[in-house]
Design an enzyme around this catalytic site. Sequence first.
Site, PDB file in Angstrom:
ATOM      1  N   TYR A 226     -22.144  30.954  10.015  1.00 50.12           N
ATOM      2  CA  TYR A 226     -22.850  32.241   9.937  1.00 50.12           C
ATOM      3  C   TYR A 226     -22.893  32.913  11.323  1.00 50.12           C
ATOM      4  O   TYR A 226     -23.283  32.285  12.321  1.00 50.12           O
ATOM      5  CB  TYR A 226     -24.270  32.046   9.387  1.00 50.12           C
ATOM      6  CG  TYR A 226     -25.084  33.317   9.525  1.00 50.12           C
ATOM      7  CD1 TYR A 226     -24.721  34.467   8.815  1.00 50.12           C
ATOM      8  CD2 TYR A 226     -26.149  33.403  10.414  1.00 50.12           C
ATOM      9  CE1 TYR A 226     -25.419  35.651   8.976  1.00 50.12           C
ATOM     10  CE2 TYR A 226     -26.863  34.584  10.578  1.00 50.12           C
ATOM     11  CZ  TYR A 226     -26.492  35.706   9.859  1.00 50.12           C
ATOM     12  OH  TYR A 226     -27.170  36.887  10.030  1.00 50.12           O
ATOM     13  N   CYS A 278     -35.435  45.270   8.745  1.00 49.03           N
ATOM     14  CA  CYS A 278     -36.601  46.159   8.637  1.00 49.03           C
ATOM     15  C   CYS A 278     -36.248  47.603   8.951  1.00 49.03           C
ATOM     16  O   CYS A 278     -37.099  48.383   9.369  1.00 49.03           O
ATOM     17  CB  CYS A 278     -37.726  45.679   9.544  1.00 49.03           C
ATOM     18  SG  CYS A 278     -38.441  44.133   9.003  1.00 49.03           S
TER      19      CYS A 278
HETATM   20  C1  SPV Z   1     -30.519  39.824  13.037  1.00 48.30           C
HETATM   21  O1  SPV Z   1     -30.790  38.977  12.167  1.00 48.30           O
HETATM   22  O2  SPV Z   1     -31.365  40.336  13.759  1.00 48.30           O
HETATM   23  C2  SPV Z   1     -29.132  40.263  13.208  1.00 48.30           C
HETATM   24  C3  SPV Z   1     -28.091  39.454  12.642  1.00 48.30           C
HETATM   25  O3  SPV Z   1     -28.883  41.228  13.858  1.00 48.30           O
HETATM   26  S1  SPV Z   1     -27.938  37.976  13.501  1.00 48.30           S
HETATM   27  O4  SPV Z   1     -26.677  37.982  14.170  1.00 48.30           O
HETATM   28  O5  SPV Z   1     -28.046  36.920  12.519  1.00 48.30           O
HETATM   29  O6  SPV Z   1     -29.017  37.869  14.470  1.00 48.30           O
END
Ligand code: SPV
Length: 631
Positions: A226, A278
Site C-alpha cells: 500500500y 476529510c
Molecule cells: C493520507 O492517508 O493522508 C494520504 C494517503 O494522503 S497515504 O499515502 O496513505 O498517507
Amino acid sequence: MDKNKIKKTLKEFLNESNFKKLSFLANPFLEEFVTKYVELCKPKSVFISSGSQEDLDYIRKKAIENGEEAFLKIEGHTIHFDAYGDQGRDRENTKILLDTNKGDWLDHFFVTGERNEHLEEIHNLLKDIMNGREMFVCFFTLGPCGSEFQIPCVQITDSAYVAHSENILYRQGYNEFTKVFRKEEFFKFVHSQGEVDERHVSKNLSKRRIFIDLEGETVFSVNTQYGGNTIGLKKLAMRLAIAKASREGWLTEHMLIMGVRGPENRITYFTGAFPSMCGKTSTAMLEGETIVGDDIAYLRVIDGVVRGVNVEKGMFGIIQGVNSVDDPIQWKTLHSKGEIIFSNVLVLEDGSVYWIGHDGRVPEKGLNHSGEWFRGKRDAKGKEIPPSHPNARFTVSLEMFENVDKNLDNPNGVQIHAIVYGGRDSDTWVPVCQSFDWEHGIILKGASIESETTAATLGKEGVREFNPMSNLDFLSIPLGKYIQINLDFGLKARQKPLIFGVNYFLKDKNGNFFNEKNDKKVWLKWMELRVWGEAGARKTPCGYIPLYEDLKKLFKDVLNKDYSHSDYTGQFTIRIPENLSKIERLKKIYSSLKDIPQRVFILYDEEIKRLKDARECFGDYIPPDKFEVIK
Ligand code: SPV
Ligand code: MN
C-alpha cells in the site's frame, strides 16, 4: 566501508550501464548506502534510474511484466491491487525509532521502538529478501528543483509499482544529485514487498514493518505494498522532514496548497490541513480555483512572509465518491488517456473501472482487491466486501489536471495568505470561523482538531480522535515542541496568514449533513474576502463568523443557490455545551503530555470564559444574529 570493497560489490550486482549511472554521481555516501542494501537484500540485479524517459519507460514496463500492474481499457491506465488487508496505513507497525539511552522521547500516542533492537529486526527481515528480484534505485527531490525548500532523496525498492508511483508523484532527482553540495545530506528509503503470492501481492502481512530511523534519516518498509506504507517520499519522508524542519525553523505540514480566485481574478493562496479522507483533495480540486498541491507542504518564512511549496508533483487521491457532478475535473482526467495507476478499485470485464460513488449502477461482478468479486461477496470474517475499497486511490501527475497552478514548480513557492484547519466533526464547530489572531488560530483551530476516523488507516471507522494540525500520524517530535514551533513560526512573519477553522461535516438534529459537498466553495470565497478586508463578520467566543448577507450573495454568485436565513442560523449557531466539552477533552489530553507550552492552557481558559459569559447572556445554543458585527 572500504572503497575497493564497495566497487567490487557494485560491479558484481550492477551491469556496466547501471554501474556507470551510479558512478557518474560520484557520491561515496550514496555508493556505500546502495552497497549495504545490495549485500543484505541480495537482488538478482540492480537498476539505477537516471530519470531519463528511457528509464521511466523501463520501470513502467517492469510493473506490468512483474504482475504488479495490468493494463486497463484506456491508454496509459493501469490497475494495481494490494493484498487483502493491506489497503491503508498500518499505524500499529509504523514505528519511530528512539535511542532512549540518549534521552530520546516522544509522547505516549506515538508508536516507537528502541533503535538498536528495531534496526536489528528490520535488517534481519531484509536479509536476502530480494532474492531472484530486481532492485530499483531511484532519485527524487522533495520540493521544486533549485529551491531552498528542496530535499534530495534516494529510494531503494524491489517493487516496480512503488518506483512507478514515485515517478508520477515526485520530481526526478538524478541531476540534482550531481549538484548536492553536502553529499551526505539526503533522505534514504529502503522498501521490499517481501514474498508475494500468485496475485503478486505481499504474503507476509503479519511481518509488515515500517520503521523510521530519524538519526540515520532512513526509513525501512517491508512486507507491504500500500502506497502510504511504501512510497518513501510520501508519509515516510514526512516524519524525517518534520524532524529536520524542527531543527531548522520551518514547517512540514499535512496540507493542500491552492489558489482561490477573488474579485477581478485575483488569486490568493491558501494552505489547508485536513485529516485523511476529510475533504483535503476535494477542496484543492474545486472547479474555478487552482491547485498547487493536495497533501504535503513545506512552509518557510522568507523576507517576512510565509511561502509554501508542494513537496510533490502528483496526486495519490482517494477515488471513492468521485463523480461527474461534484468532481468534474477529476472525473474528466480519470476518463482521459494518460498515465494513471488505479489501486483497489473494481475492474470490469472490458477493462473499465468502477468505484463506490461512481456514476451509474453498481456492477454485478468484476475483479477487486479480494480477487474475483460479485455482489454480496463476504470475506473470511463474514464482512461484506464492497466493490472497491473505501481507501481505493488513483495516482496521477498534477499536470494532467486543467486546474494546475502555474506556480507548481516555482522554486520560491507561493505566498500563503490563509491557513485552514478542518476535521470530521458532526456536532461542534460551525462551517467556517476565523481565529482572532495567529496564536488563537494555532491553538484553538490547528491544535484542537478532532476528527472521526476513516478508512485511510486500518482499524475502526467513526471514532472521534485527537489530530492536531491533522498531522498527528506523521509527527516525529514531541507534540509540545511541534506546537511551540508553530507558534514561533508566525511570530517570525511580518505578514501573518489568517487562520480559519472549517467543518464540512456538521449534522443537524436528525443526523443529516447541514451542507452539500460544494458549499465549501462559498466558505473559501468568504475567507478570501476576509484576507483582503472585503467582508464583515460577527464576533463569537470562538472567533469571527460570516454575516448572513455576505453568504447569501456568495451562495447565489458562486453556486447559484438560495441560502435561507434559517440555513444560516442552523449552521452558525454557537453550540456552547459541545464547544465546552471539546475544550475540556483537549485540556485533559494536553495536561497528560510533557512540555506543552503554557499558552495552550491560557488560551483554552480564555475561550472557556468567553463561552461561559456568552451562555450567561444567551443560553446554550446561540443563534449567530446575537453576536456583534465587526468590520
Ligand atoms: C493520507 O492517508 O493522508 C494520504 C494517503 O494522503 S497515504 O499515502 O496513505 O498517507
Ligand atoms: Mn495525506
